[in-house]
Design an enzyme around this catalytic site. Structure first.
Site, PDB file in Angstrom:
ATOM      1  N   GLU A  17       0.839  -1.199   0.000  1.00 60.25           N
ATOM      2  CA  GLU A  17       0.000   0.000   0.000  1.00 60.25           C
ATOM      3  C   GLU A  17       0.879   1.256   0.000  1.00 60.25           C
ATOM      4  O   GLU A  17       1.841   1.318   0.759  1.00 60.25           O
ATOM      5  CB  GLU A  17      -0.908   0.017   1.227  1.00 60.25           C
ATOM      6  N   GLY A  65       3.214   1.872  11.120  1.00 61.68           N
ATOM      7  CA  GLY A  65       2.944   1.201  12.389  1.00 61.68           C
ATOM      8  C   GLY A  65       2.492  -0.217  12.160  1.00 61.68           C
ATOM      9  O   GLY A  65       2.872  -1.142  12.880  1.00 61.68           O
ATOM     10  N   ALA A  66       1.658  -0.423  11.124  1.00 55.98           N
ATOM     11  CA  ALA A  66       1.155  -1.743  10.773  1.00 55.98           C
ATOM     12  C   ALA A  66       0.492  -1.658   9.407  1.00 55.98           C
ATOM     13  O   ALA A  66       0.246  -0.569   8.885  1.00 55.98           O
ATOM     14  CB  ALA A  66       0.171  -2.250  11.828  1.00 55.98           C
ATOM     15  N   MET A  67       0.173  -2.814   8.820  1.00 53.00           N
ATOM     16  CA  MET A  67      -0.473  -2.862   7.511  1.00 53.00           C
ATOM     17  C   MET A  67      -1.485  -4.000   7.499  1.00 53.00           C
ATOM     18  O   MET A  67      -1.178  -5.123   7.876  1.00 53.00           O
ATOM     19  CB  MET A  67       0.576  -3.063   6.410  1.00 53.00           C
ATOM     20  N   GLU A  68      -2.702  -3.700   7.005  1.00 51.37           N
ATOM     21  CA  GLU A  68      -3.863  -4.577   7.161  1.00 51.37           C
ATOM     22  C   GLU A  68      -4.000  -5.665   6.122  1.00 51.37           C
ATOM     23  O   GLU A  68      -5.109  -6.173   5.894  1.00 51.37           O
ATOM     24  CB  GLU A  68      -5.132  -3.727   7.126  1.00 51.37           C
ATOM     25  N   ASN A  69      -2.926  -6.098   5.463  1.00 57.76           N
ATOM     26  CA  ASN A  69      -3.021  -7.143   4.446  1.00 57.76           C
ATOM     27  C   ASN A  69      -4.022  -8.218   4.880  1.00 57.76           C
ATOM     28  O   ASN A  69      -3.953  -8.715   6.008  1.00 57.76           O
ATOM     29  CB  ASN A  69      -1.661  -7.817   4.227  1.00 57.76           C
ATOM     30  N   GLU A 108      -6.078  -2.409  12.798  1.00 57.03           N
ATOM     31  CA  GLU A 108      -5.837  -3.296  11.666  1.00 57.03           C
ATOM     32  C   GLU A 108      -6.927  -4.355  11.527  1.00 57.03           C
ATOM     33  O   GLU A 108      -7.281  -4.742  10.405  1.00 57.03           O
ATOM     34  CB  GLU A 108      -4.462  -3.954  11.794  1.00 57.03           C
ATOM     35  N   HIS A 147      -9.865  -2.980   9.713  1.00 56.51           N
ATOM     36  CA  HIS A 147      -9.627  -2.918   8.269  1.00 56.51           C
ATOM     37  C   HIS A 147     -10.050  -4.204   7.548  1.00 56.51           C
ATOM     38  O   HIS A 147     -10.304  -4.174   6.334  1.00 56.51           O
ATOM     39  CB  HIS A 147      -8.143  -2.695   7.985  1.00 56.51           C
ATOM     40  N   GLU A 160      -9.284   4.544   6.285  1.00 52.19           N
ATOM     41  CA  GLU A 160      -8.498   4.904   7.461  1.00 52.19           C
ATOM     42  C   GLU A 160      -9.313   5.630   8.524  1.00 52.19           C
ATOM     43  O   GLU A 160      -9.078   5.456   9.718  1.00 52.19           O
ATOM     44  CB  GLU A 160      -7.300   5.755   7.026  1.00 52.19           C
TER      45      GLU A 160
END
Length: 1036
Positions: free
Chosen positions: A297, A431-435, A468, A471, A490
């Site tokens: 992303e 901080g993090a990624m919602e894959n 996350e 998401h 977001e």
């Protein structure tokens, strides 16, 4: 995605600049007909840069028909080319004229010269008038095109010199993906990977080209096969680097409705940065271990495999990963099988995915360990980390399981995958990624050990996990159609992180954090450089830049306001309807409002109201005047800006701004917060309004209950005095959040000249009786900001008087604090804040105790001797001398606790030793013992100190090229670096220096919104100091 994390509270960072700020024009080579692009919806704000219309008089501002607007890019190029040629010609003419008249003697009479000049002017004006009045006419190379005729596009050149068949940033809709079969083999020794992808595509119209994304990939083979047969055919590939696109030339053409399989084989290097398919490393028993992870992303899937890398092009994915036996591989879906393919290699095959966007695809190859638990609904939840940190994974697992159940119940939609992995990645920018099914985190936002971490660490980790997981529904199940509506992802995830934690973990008391989040969003949104929630974006840099506090915090704030106005039940039903109506699909902002409006008992035009909050920049200030004689409340609204406007407000360019504001208020006759009947609502839809009070003898009114509305309030007349008196005599008559709101609004209004700084400071006098976290934190923040500005102006004596005032107000409360972890979260957070401020201002008793505790830790090297909530303060005091700083660095290099390492790093960055500061910055930039991802935090911390703020800015200037290589231009780290390292400047010389530096850049840095924001902050600082420094000296 959770933005970059670089402090105990994530520092989320603008004069609206043109949305075309990053667009570069392709080389002009040819003209050809253009297929249709994504249509704009009626209520969508159109992308319309200053130069986006044809610069020829025959085409007026509003003369473009719908079909013609699709050719806007071409028209702009043609128009600019025309005007540039005209400009050059005029310059040449001017030069000739100057040469003729500068010789001193002229062979022609002055009268004749004037006559010739006048004749030339008449001819030019005549041509201009003819062109201007041509009816509905557009100039092209072929001449005049009448209205409703097709404009022609100007196409760029591919890397091989041929014409590239698509000129726009966004892909055409002629061909869409249906399914990807992706195979990857990363080599963690050579740091490269080979891959192949078979993309099943569907032709939506007849076409000779398949245009998709690819970046940094060396494609070695390309074939296409009709799905109805097995006969493959080699195809030509063209590449246009500026748009990161490739075009597949197909002959014969694909026919509408046909399905083909596009096969591409390629290779590439693992990225050195934090995006795409990149390498990360960590130390294990003094040995460096390498892993490969992904971060796609917003637009980096294209650097791992050729794809249609836009959110609306959803498809399913079947992924295979080849790895060595001592590694594991993870992807979005659960593993289906593992087979040996020889040479010590294994191939993992993953189950076919659900339909999703490319930016949510993820895979990891690494040596990781995990802990797992199955939920009541059958989902296997696992937390992964490097082997040495297995003892820090249990809390994240427990929190994820509980939050997943809450979301399934609240949305009334089951989590659609069989598994959910949460993975701590050592090198991670955000901080993090919602894959979907494979959420990646920075280690500090996932790993937690109860014995050494603070209560705030626990709160932050819970917040990020909740964000996350939200998401998985908002963003993954239902995805915004294009990045202009990023806030749908977001903003909702940010709102739900707080909403869910209040329900699931009430002991974490996140309400104060949510309040501070809203106030920070309003601080940014009160500037000219801000932008609407739904804002036009085209280029990669523009997309990166809207991952900011407007999309996150403002989005969450207006959802809170709407929930309070509609009621929680109606709001929940609307959200459930929205998710069900659009699951596995894409949406625009209006789809959300339409779903909520359909809920029974909603008699409000939600779309009409909320458009005023999503399509306009900023927020309103509501002016309240109570007429006690007529028993009325007179209301007015205007856009709030922190730059004071001296002229008549009605002549301001912001006078056309109008919001539909759901007001909440109480009166002196019914002020009990616990009685719902006392809290009244009123929708202000016009510039002014009047509320006729039913109860008699009202002496005061209080608007914006608990600061849940996204607006500020300015009380005029006697109402302001009544509220201030009540605050001083009985502050508990108002909630703690409303008391914090009084403090915030007073200082914010003073910054715009609507109140004097004396009035704002007088508001803080009551705080000798205050003991709640929210108002104390807000007051310390506002007073601290003034202190640092004054100090960096060199007014050290005045800064000392401000510090004395702070101790006069809060000294007793500071002295009553114990150096322990006792109490509720709110009490512990207040203790941590007060002692950190006290030691920061060199409060003698505070510094002495902190030094004693630091010495004890230094002797024992055992963190358990320190109160975990207060380690940041203790480290900061200990780092003030060389021996203490060196000891902290040694412990930093030996510890496996990321939460503590982060606090140690901030303590070291507070050093007044120039050599230490510069070493920290370069060590992080070079990814030495300090990871590059920590650099924004180091620079931000150093920028707040008197010793470090000039060094931090000098470092940015000297290393700009390296910074934009490490972090994407426009990315959150770059935004934070620009704003944080300049936010303490308050002189015209510094303003000039910052402006000059960014203007001198050859890249697109000067056009970033963050640069405009930084310049505006400096201007605001200058304005504040010029207006208030004298009054401040007199008041103190």
């Amino acid at each position: 995605m959770e933005p970059g994390f670089h402090s105990e509270q994530a520092q989320l960072p603008r004069n609206m600049i043109e949305n075309s700020m990053f667009e570069e024009e392709p080389d002009v080579v040819d003209l050809a007909k253009e297929p249709h692009l994504h249509p704009l919806e009626p209520d969508e704000v159109e992308y319309e840069p200053r130069s986006s219309r044809l610069l020829v008089r025959g085409l007026g501002e509003h003369d473009l028909e719908d079909d013609e607007e699709d050719y806007e890019s071409s028209a702009r190029l043609l128009g600019m080319s025309f005007m540039n040629r005209s400009s050059n010609h005029r310059n040449n003419l001017t030069g000739v004229y100057n040469r003729e008249t500068s010789g001193g003697l002229c062979s022609l009479s002055s009268a004749r010269t004037v006559l010739v000049g006048a004749f030339v002017v008449v001819i030019i004006l005549s041509i201009a008038m003819v062109v201007y009045f041509l009816p509905k006419c557009t100039f092209t190379k072929e001449g005049c095109h009448k209205k409703n005729t097709t404009l022609t596009l100007i196409y760029p050149l591919a890397t091989n010199g041929q014409v590239f068949p698509w000129p726009k940033n966004r892909l055409p809709n002629a061909v869409v993906p249906v399914h990807y079969d992706l195979s990857l083999h990363p080599n963690l020794t050579t740091m490269n990977f080979i891959g192949s992808v078979q993309i099943t595509v569907l032709a939506k119209e007849d076409t000779n080209n398949i245009t998709l994304h690819s970046f940094g990939l060396k494609i070695t083979k390309a074939t296409i096969t009709p799905k109805a047969s097995s006969q493959s055919k080699d195809v030509q590939i063209l590449e246009y680097l500026q748009h990161q696109q490739i075009a597949i030339k197909v002959n014969p053409k694909l026919l509408k409705g046909e399905t083909h399989i596009l096969n591409l084989e390629y290779s590439a290097n693992l990225s050195d940065g934090f995006s795409g398919f990149y390498k990360s490393s960590y130390q294990d028993k003094n040995k460096t271990r390498i892993l490969a992870a992904t971060q796609f992303e917003p637009a980096s899937a294209r650097s791992a495999f050729p794809c249609f890398d836009e959110p609306a092009f959803k498809a399913t994915f079947s992924i295979k990963i080849i790895r060595e036996a001592d590694h594991i591989s993870l992807s979005n879906m659960q593993k289906d099988s593992t087979t040996s393919i020889g040479n010590g290699l294994l191939q993992d095959t993953f189950v076919k995915s659900v339909k999703m966007s490319t930016y949510l695809v993820a895979f990891i190859v690494a040596e990781l360990k995990s802990v797992s638990q199955e939920t009541a609904s059958g989902t296997l939840v696992s937390v992964y980390a490097v082997p040495d940190k297995m003892d820090q994974m249990r809390y994240a697992l427990e929190a994820a399981v509980k939050l997943l159940k809450f979301y399934e119940d609240f949305f009334n939609i089951s989590y659609p995958l069989k598994k959910l992995d949460l993975v701590a990645v050592p090198d991670f920018e955000a901080g993090a990624m919602e894959n979907w099914g494979l959420i990646t985190f920075r280690e500090i936002t996932l790993l937690y050990r109860e014995e050494t971490a603070s209560i705030l660490d626990k709160q932050i980790i819970s917040v990020v996990i909740a964000h996350e997981l939200a998401h998985q529904w908002f963003g993954n199940l239902v995805t915004m159609e294009w990045w202009n509506d990023l806030w749908l992802n977001e903003g909702f995830a940010t709102f739900m992180e707080f909403f869910s934690l209040e329900k699931v973990f009430p002991e974490l008391q996140v309400a104060d954090r949510f309040l501070r989040t809203r106030l920070k969003a309003m601080e940014k949104d009160s500037m000219n450089s801000s932008h609407p929630l739904s804002t036009s974006v085209e280029t990669a840099e523009q997309i990166e830049e809207i991952f900011d506090s407007i999309s996150y915090e403002k989005g969450a704030s207006i959802l809170l306001m709407l929930k309070d106005f509609l009621g929680e039940t109606v709001f929940q039903q609307g959200i459930e309807r929205y998710l069900n109506e659009h699951k596995y699909g894409n949406t625009k902002t209006e789809d959300l409002w339409n779903s909520i409006t359909k809920v029974k008992n909603v008699d409000l035009d939600v779309k009409e109201m909320m458009k005023t909050w999503t399509l306009q920049t900023g927020f309103p200030v509501v002016t309240v005047k109570l007429d006690t004689t007529a028993n009325k409340i007179h209301l007015s609204q205007e856009r709030f800006l922190r730059i004071s406007i001296s002229q008549d407000p009605s002549s301001s360019p912001d006078s056309s701004y109008l919001w539909h504001i759901p007001l909440t208020y109480i009166t002196s006759n019914c002020s009990n917060y616990s009685q719902p009947k006392c809290i009244k609502t009123w929708l202000l839809k016009n510039k002014t309004g009047t509320i006729h009070l039913k109860e008699p003898n009202v002496t005061w009114v209080k608007f914006n209950m608990n600061m849940n509305g996204y607006y500020i309030v300015h009380y005029e007349g006697n109402t302001s005095k009544e509220l201030l008196g009540l605050l001083q005599n009985n502050h508990l008559a108002f909630s703690d959040h409303d008391r914090a709101g009084f403090i915030n609004n007073a200082f914010v209004l003073a910054s715009a000249g609507k109140l004097s700084v004396r009035q704002a400071l007088s508001m803080t006098k009551y705080m000798k009786n205050e003991n709640s976290t929210a108002p104390i934190t807000e007051a310390l923040f506002q007073l601290g900001r003034i202190y640092w500005l004054v100090q960096k102006r060199g007014s050290l004596q005045l800064a000392g008087r401000i510090k004395k005032y702070i101790f006069d107000i809060f000294g007793d409360l500071i002295n009553n604090q114990t150096w322990s972890n006792n109490g509720s979260l709110s009490e512990r957070q207040l203790r941590s804040t007060l002692l950190d401020v006290a030691c920061g201002y060199n409060h003698d008793n505070c510094v002495q105790i902190a030094q004693e505790l630091f010495t004890e830790w230094k002797q024992t090297k055992n963190l358990s001797v320190l109160p975990s909530d207060l380690t940041t303060t203790i480290y900061s005091v200990g780092a003030r001398d060389v021996k203490g700083w060196t000891f902290i660095l040694q412990m930093y290099n030996s510890l496996q606790l990321e939460t503590e390492k982060s606090k140690m790093l901030r303590a070291m960055a507070k050093s007044s030793n120039a050599q230490q500061l510069i070493w920290l910055m370069y060590e992080s930039l070079q990814h030495g013992t300090i990871r590059t991802q920590e650099l924004p935090s180091i620079l931000a911390t150093a920028s707040r100190s008197l010793a470090g703020y000039l060094f931090a800015w000098d470092f940015v200037k000297e290393n700009w090229d390296n910074l934009v290589k490490k972090f994407h231009l426009g990315s959150f780290p770059i935004q934070a670096i620009i704003v944080e390292t300049t936010s303490q400047f308050s002189t015209k010389s510094h303003l000039f220096e910052v402006q000059t530096f960014f203007d001198s850049l050859t890249d697109k840095g000067s056009q970033l919104r963050a640069v405009q924001e930084a310049l505006e902050i400096i201007q605001l600082n200058i304005q504040w100091m010029d207006k208030n420094l004298k009054n401040l000296k007199m008041w103190l």
